[in-house]
Design a protein around this motif. Structure first.
Motif, PDB file in Angstrom:
ATOM      1  N   ARG A  94       7.547   1.610  -9.605  1.00  0.00           N
ATOM      2  CA  ARG A  94       7.914   1.747  -8.198  1.00  0.00           C
ATOM      3  C   ARG A  94       8.518   0.443  -7.697  1.00  0.00           C
ATOM      4  NH1 ARG A  94       2.979   4.256  -9.082  1.00  0.00           N
ATOM      5  NH2 ARG A  94       2.959   6.491  -8.552  1.00  0.00           N
ATOM      6  N   ILE A  95       9.508   0.554  -6.835  1.00  0.00           N
ATOM      7  CA  ILE A  95      10.203  -0.621  -6.313  1.00  0.00           C
ATOM      8  C   ILE A  95      10.216  -0.598  -4.787  1.00  0.00           C
ATOM      9  CG2 ILE A  95      11.641  -0.960  -8.350  1.00  0.00           C
ATOM     10  CD1 ILE A  95      13.924   0.444  -6.683  1.00  0.00           C
ATOM     11  N   LYS A  96      10.271  -1.782  -4.209  1.00  0.00           N
ATOM     12  CA  LYS A  96      10.263  -1.906  -2.752  1.00  0.00           C
ATOM     13  C   LYS A  96      11.648  -1.703  -2.153  1.00  0.00           C
ATOM     14  CE  LYS A  96       9.252  -5.204   0.969  1.00  0.00           C
ATOM     15  NZ  LYS A  96       8.428  -6.354   1.362  1.00  0.00           N
ATOM     16  N   ASP A  97      12.671  -2.349  -2.735  1.00  0.00           N
ATOM     17  CA  ASP A  97      14.019  -2.348  -2.161  1.00  0.00           C
ATOM     18  C   ASP A  97      15.023  -1.966  -3.247  1.00  0.00           C
ATOM     19  OD1 ASP A  97      16.640  -3.138  -1.240  1.00  0.00           O
ATOM     20  OD2 ASP A  97      15.663  -4.362   0.292  1.00  0.00           O
ATOM     21  N   PRO A  98      15.599  -0.756  -3.173  1.00  0.00           N
ATOM     22  CA  PRO A  98      16.480  -0.302  -4.265  1.00  0.00           C
ATOM     23  C   PRO A  98      17.735  -1.134  -4.429  1.00  0.00           C
ATOM     24  CG  PRO A  98      16.596   1.204  -2.406  1.00  0.00           C
ATOM     25  CD  PRO A  98      15.471   0.256  -2.117  1.00  0.00           C
ATOM     26  N   GLU A  99      18.304  -1.593  -3.341  1.00  0.00           N
ATOM     27  CA  GLU A  99      19.532  -2.377  -3.456  1.00  0.00           C
ATOM     28  C   GLU A  99      19.285  -3.658  -4.239  1.00  0.00           C
ATOM     29  OE1 GLU A  99      23.001  -4.347  -0.601  1.00  0.00           O
ATOM     30  OE2 GLU A  99      21.501  -3.012   0.279  1.00  0.00           O
TER      31      GLU A  99
ATOM     32  N   TYR B 148      11.048   5.891   0.558  1.00  0.00           N
ATOM     33  CA  TYR B 148      11.815   5.474   1.742  1.00  0.00           C
ATOM     34  C   TYR B 148      10.963   4.627   2.697  1.00  0.00           C
ATOM     35  CZ  TYR B 148      15.032   9.305   0.375  1.00  0.00           C
ATOM     36  OH  TYR B 148      15.881  10.151  -0.311  1.00  0.00           O
ATOM     37  N   GLY B 149      11.540   3.546   3.155  1.00  0.00           N
ATOM     38  CA  GLY B 149      10.927   2.727   4.197  1.00  0.00           C
ATOM     39  C   GLY B 149      10.200   1.502   3.710  1.00  0.00           C
ATOM     40  N   THR B 150       9.862   1.442   2.424  1.00  0.00           N
ATOM     41  CA  THR B 150       9.106   0.277   1.941  1.00  0.00           C
ATOM     42  C   THR B 150       9.895  -1.012   2.112  1.00  0.00           C
ATOM     43  OG1 THR B 150       9.898   0.758  -0.302  1.00  0.00           O
ATOM     44  CG2 THR B 150       7.715   1.563   0.283  1.00  0.00           C
ATOM     45  N   GLU B 151      11.226  -0.909   2.022  1.00  0.00           N
ATOM     46  CA  GLU B 151      12.072  -2.106   2.116  1.00  0.00           C
ATOM     47  C   GLU B 151      12.042  -2.727   3.511  1.00  0.00           C
ATOM     48  OE1 GLU B 151      14.741   1.130   3.606  1.00  0.00           O
ATOM     49  OE2 GLU B 151      13.058   0.929   2.233  1.00  0.00           O
ATOM     50  N   LYS B 152      11.589  -1.961   4.496  1.00  0.00           N
ATOM     51  CA  LYS B 152      11.574  -2.454   5.887  1.00  0.00           C
ATOM     52  C   LYS B 152      10.248  -3.096   6.266  1.00  0.00           C
ATOM     53  CE  LYS B 152      14.790   1.218   7.201  1.00  0.00           C
ATOM     54  NZ  LYS B 152      14.886   2.556   7.811  1.00  0.00           N
ATOM     55  N   ASP B 153       9.273  -3.013   5.370  1.00  0.00           N
ATOM     56  CA  ASP B 153       7.942  -3.539   5.651  1.00  0.00           C
ATOM     57  C   ASP B 153       7.790  -4.900   4.973  1.00  0.00           C
ATOM     58  OD1 ASP B 153       5.271  -4.164   5.852  1.00  0.00           O
ATOM     59  OD2 ASP B 153       4.533  -2.204   5.209  1.00  0.00           O
TER      60      ASP B 153
ATOM     61  N   TYR C 281       4.096  -4.067  -4.276  1.00  0.00           N
ATOM     62  CA  TYR C 281       3.513  -3.299  -5.366  1.00  0.00           C
ATOM     63  C   TYR C 281       2.712  -4.213  -6.278  1.00  0.00           C
ATOM     64  CZ  TYR C 281       5.967   1.015  -4.199  1.00  0.00           C
ATOM     65  OH  TYR C 281       6.397   2.158  -3.573  1.00  0.00           O
ATOM     66  N   HIS C 282       1.820  -3.609  -7.041  1.00  0.00           N
ATOM     67  CA  HIS C 282       0.950  -4.331  -7.967  1.00  0.00           C
ATOM     68  C   HIS C 282       1.659  -4.453  -9.321  1.00  0.00           C
ATOM     69  CE1 HIS C 282      -2.927  -5.703  -9.512  1.00  0.00           C
ATOM     70  NE2 HIS C 282      -2.779  -4.876 -10.536  1.00  0.00           N
TER      71      HIS C 282
ATOM     72  N   ASP D  72      10.851  -9.626 -12.210  1.00  0.00           N
ATOM     73  CA  ASP D  72      11.863  -8.857 -11.483  1.00  0.00           C
ATOM     74  C   ASP D  72      11.591  -8.983  -9.980  1.00  0.00           C
ATOM     75  OD1 ASP D  72      10.052  -6.885 -10.554  1.00  0.00           O
ATOM     76  OD2 ASP D  72      11.219  -5.218 -11.374  1.00  0.00           O
ATOM     77  N   PRO D  73      12.404  -8.387  -9.109  1.00  0.00           N
ATOM     78  CA  PRO D  73      12.230  -8.593  -7.667  1.00  0.00           C
ATOM     79  C   PRO D  73      10.874  -8.157  -7.115  1.00  0.00           C
ATOM     80  CG  PRO D  73      14.429  -7.761  -8.098  1.00  0.00           C
ATOM     81  CD  PRO D  73      13.684  -7.681  -9.386  1.00  0.00           C
ATOM     82  N   ASP D  74      10.185  -7.235  -7.806  1.00  0.00           N
ATOM     83  CA  ASP D  74       8.862  -6.801  -7.366  1.00  0.00           C
ATOM     84  C   ASP D  74       7.734  -7.538  -8.080  1.00  0.00           C
ATOM     85  OD1 ASP D  74       9.086  -4.367  -5.433  1.00  0.00           O
ATOM     86  OD2 ASP D  74      10.602  -4.011  -6.954  1.00  0.00           O
TER      87      ASP D  74
END
Length: 321
Positions: free
Chosen positions: A175-180, A240-245, A250-251, A301-303
């Motif tokens: 799982r990823i926070k921000d897809p871009e 959807y929306g995790t990137e705005k928080d 994620y662990h 990686d970014p997460d």
């Protein structure tokens, strides 16, 4: 000194396990074979590398570093005798992050029935819920193992037999926070291509499949995943929306509670690849020069998921694994 990302491979995904006998029995029942084992008695752990290796397999007979779709099982001595030791499978808090590994099969109904007949449990059977074309089996540590079909359901409904020699270790999901940010990282830094995007607007999530090798077919045939016959894909799941928080995270599987450890990319020239990663200003968990192991590096990686980087020994000799 140059490195060619088109020669990289998504080699393996590492999962910590409690009992190697039980885990090896499960994955070997799925048709996987042990292609390498590394023992570290001084550090009290062993690594088991499992892959599909029949004559029908994608990487049959290849050196273990010259493959995609390996599952690495990490066993820390004594966990099998510890009644309190439990793996975090990545699908519930506080360990939520890693999702599953996925096996693609010739006849999904027969493959699922075979697992059920052997006494293995399911997180989701084919008949559960709306999605009748995927199932999730549970391995001995309750990791989710997605089962997907290589053919349309209607072609295999009457099939009673399944041939494990045709199975593929298709993908690993995180799982990823921000897809871009994540997609750009895996494309620009790791040299992967985006093979497929699956949007589920009603469900509030998107799936992005990345990997090395040739592009995927543009169209889906009768609902079958067009990359179901591949090995070594990475599935990024974005809710959807995790990137705005700003506080959302994620662990990574390596802090407590532990479970999933890392994915691993093998490269054509380890020194040149790491020099390129340095130029890309990656976040390092371990540089080649850190610690005693000079043939392994780890990028974040970014997460914060760990990406191991090792040499493809077919392309250049470096380590006597």
């Amino acid at each position: 000194m140059a490195t060619d990302t088109s020669k990289y491979k998504l080699n393996h995904s590492m999962l910590r396990i409690k009992d190697p006998k039980a885990s090896l029995k499960f994955y070997e029942f799925l048709g996987m074979k042990q292609v390498n084992k590394l023992e570290f008695p001084d550090n009290k752990f062993d690594l088991y590398f499992l892959a599909f290796d029949s004559p029908k397999a994608t990487s049959h007979g290849n050196h273990w570093t010259d493959r995609e779709g390996i599952i690495e099982l990490t066993h820390n001595y004594g966990t099998e005798n510890d009644p309190n030791y439990k793996i975090a499978n990545g699908n519930s808090d506080p360990g939520r992050g890693f999702g599953h590994v996925a096996i693609s099969v010739d006849n999904i109904q027969a493959a699922c029935q075979r697992l059920e007949d052997a006494g293995y449990k399911f997180q989701k059977k084919l008949t559960d819920g709306k999605m009748r074309h995927i199932a999730f089996a549970l391995d001995p540590d309750n990791y989710w193992v997605e089962i997907i079909g290589q053919k349309p359901l209607e072609e295999t409904e009457s099939a009673k037999e399944t041939d494990v020699e045709t199975y593929r270790m298709n993908h690993t999901m995180i799982r990823i926070k921000d897809p871009e940010i994540s997609i750009n990282f895996y494309k620009d830094v790791m040299g992967m291509d985006l093979k497929r995007t699956s949007e589920s607007k009603n469900g509030g999530f998107n799936l992005y499949f990345l990997g090395y090798g040739p592009p995927a077919p543009e169209s889906t045939v009768n609902g079958v995943n067009p990359v179901a016959d591949r090995e070594g894909l990475l599935e990024l799941t974005w809710n959807y929306g995790t990137e705005k928080d700003a506080n959302f995270k994620y662990h990574d599987g390596n802090a407590e509670p532990q479970g999933f450890g890392h994915i691993c990319v093998t490269v054509d020239d380890l020194d040149a690849a790491c020099a390129r990663f340095e130029e890309k200003k990656v976040n390092w968990k371990k540089r080649l020069t850190d610690g005693r192991m000079k043939n392994v590096a780890f990028i974040l990686d970014p997460d914060g998921y760990w990406i191991e980087v090792v040499q493809n020994e077919k392309l250049k000799q470096r380590s006597n694994w």
